[in-house]
Motif scaffolding. Sequence first.
Motif, PDB file in Angstrom:
ATOM      1  N   UNK A  53       0.825  -1.208   0.000  1.00 22.46           N
ATOM      2  CA  UNK A  53       0.000   0.000   0.000  1.00 22.46           C
ATOM      3  C   UNK A  53       0.858   1.256   0.000  1.00 22.46           C
ATOM      4  N   UNK A  54       1.956   1.226   0.740  1.00 21.77           N
ATOM      5  CA  UNK A  54       2.857   2.369   0.796  1.00 21.77           C
ATOM      6  C   UNK A  54       3.429   2.674  -0.587  1.00 21.77           C
ATOM      7  N   UNK A  55       3.880   1.625  -1.277  1.00 19.36           N
ATOM      8  CA  UNK A  55       4.439   1.858  -2.607  1.00 19.36           C
ATOM      9  C   UNK A  55       3.352   2.298  -3.597  1.00 19.36           C
ATOM     10  N   UNK A  56       2.142   1.753  -3.453  1.00 17.00           N
ATOM     11  CA  UNK A  56       1.044   2.177  -4.329  1.00 17.00           C
ATOM     12  C   UNK A  56       0.702   3.643  -4.098  1.00 17.00           C
ATOM     13  N   UNK A  57       0.680   4.069  -2.847  1.00 15.18           N
ATOM     14  CA  UNK A  57       0.372   5.469  -2.563  1.00 15.18           C
ATOM     15  C   UNK A  57       1.494   6.392  -3.025  1.00 15.18           C
ATOM     16  N   UNK A  58       2.734   5.918  -3.005  1.00 10.38           N
ATOM     17  CA  UNK A  58       3.834   6.715  -3.553  1.00 10.38           C
ATOM     18  C   UNK A  58       3.650   6.946  -5.045  1.00 10.38           C
ATOM     19  N   UNK A  63       2.032  10.372  -9.709  1.00  6.01           N
ATOM     20  CA  UNK A  63       1.252  10.480 -10.942  1.00  6.01           C
ATOM     21  C   UNK A  63       0.193  11.568 -10.830  1.00  6.01           C
ATOM     22  N   UNK A  64      -0.461  11.643  -9.701  1.00 11.10           N
ATOM     23  CA  UNK A  64      -1.535  12.624  -9.530  1.00 11.10           C
ATOM     24  C   UNK A  64      -2.884  11.961  -9.590  1.00 11.10           C
ATOM     25  N   UNK A  65      -3.664  12.307 -10.574  1.00 11.21           N
ATOM     26  CA  UNK A  65      -5.001  11.729 -10.720  1.00 11.21           C
ATOM     27  C   UNK A  65      -4.913  10.269 -11.161  1.00 11.21           C
ATOM     28  N   UNK A  66      -5.573   9.416 -10.418  1.00 13.32           N
ATOM     29  CA  UNK A  66      -5.613   7.993 -10.738  1.00 13.32           C
ATOM     30  C   UNK A  66      -7.067   7.562 -10.734  1.00 13.32           C
TER      31      UNK A  66
END
Length: 103
Positions: A53-58, A63-66
């Motif tokens: 989750x930490x790497x996904x949130x990074x 990127x910005x908008x996902x």
Amino acid sequence: MIDLFLQGGVITMSILTLLLVAVVITSFKKHELTKSLGLFAFIVGLLSAILGLYSAFNVIEQVGNVAPSILAGGIKVAFINLIYGLIIYMISIVLDVIGKWRG
């Protein structure tokens, strides 16, 4: 099944699988370690999910908008290790109860 193994990460899923084998073996040989190894598997799964989750949130931060579907897919993949670790812990509890019942 192989797809989930690969999505969860080969290293972490391999560690969890080795812990599952260790839980089953210790349920017959060193019964007092069964529950502890299961708990360790749960903690490894939890740590792996948190790191995922930490790497996904990074990545989302960079990127910005996902799209919400991409975010949901990332969260789903992050929980694969947590679910596997939890299943191993439940197996260790069942084997512990069976071992205590056998005497």
